[in-house]
Design a protein around this motif. Structure first.
Motif, PDB file in Angstrom:
ATOM      1  N   GLU A 114      69.890  17.006  42.824  1.00  0.00           N
ATOM      2  CA  GLU A 114      68.636  16.632  43.469  1.00  0.00           C
ATOM      3  C   GLU A 114      68.503  17.279  44.851  1.00  0.00           C
ATOM      4  OE1 GLU A 114      65.829  12.740  43.733  1.00  0.00           O
ATOM      5  OE2 GLU A 114      67.984  12.395  43.860  1.00  0.00           O
ATOM      6  N   THR A 118      65.581  19.740  45.944  1.00  0.00           N
ATOM      7  CA  THR A 118      64.799  19.435  47.149  1.00  0.00           C
ATOM      8  C   THR A 118      64.780  20.612  48.116  1.00  0.00           C
ATOM      9  OG1 THR A 118      65.306  17.087  46.917  1.00  0.00           O
ATOM     10  CG2 THR A 118      64.606  17.819  49.101  1.00  0.00           C
ATOM     11  N   ASN A 119      65.867  21.356  48.156  1.00  0.00           N
ATOM     12  CA  ASN A 119      65.955  22.535  49.023  1.00  0.00           C
ATOM     13  C   ASN A 119      65.340  23.782  48.390  1.00  0.00           C
ATOM     14  OD1 ASN A 119      67.199  21.294  51.232  1.00  0.00           O
ATOM     15  ND2 ASN A 119      69.197  21.424  50.253  1.00  0.00           N
TER      16      ASN A 119
END
Length: 124
Positions: A114, A118-119
């Motif tokens: 995750e 997200t990055n």
């Protein structure tokens, strides 16, 4: 007098032995191995290893695309990231929880994936 000195020496030695057998480590050292570091997650070093460890790529590859899903290599995996199905599946929020007929991945593995997504899910 000699008896008191002997008792004192025994107490001091016993105390020193007791104290030397106990060590105190700081919290960072004690729990370092249990920590889940999500600060620098990469596809090649972390995410791909998690997929291999949980058998994702043995069922979802170029030769065996169970459920029509191919996760062999970054480009194929990115499709399932972009449509959101990968994260929903590994969190068991999707109609097809993965790994199939298995418990959910450990929370550290999910958190790493995750964090990587997200990055921006870089191909690194």
């Amino acid at each position: 007098m000699h008896c008191h000195l002997k008792k004192f020496a025994i107490i001091v030695c016993s105390t020193l032995l007791f104290l030397s057998s106990c060590t105190y480590d700081n919290e960072v050292d004690l729990y370092k191995s249990n920590a889940c570091d999500i600060s620098d997650v990469s596809y090649m070093n972390d995410v791909q290893a998690i997929f291999n460890n949980y058998g994702c790529t043995s069922c979802h590859n170029n030769l065996n695309t169970q459920g029509g899903v191919n996760m062999e290599g970054y480009d194929q995996t990115k499709i399932w990231i972009d449509n959101g199905r990968l994260l929903r599946s590994i969190k068991h929020l999707d109609a097809s929880p993965m790994p199939k007929d298995q418990p959910k991945m450990d929370s550290c593995s999910i958190n790493k994936i995750e964090a990587w997504i997200t990055n921006g899910a870089p191909n690194n």
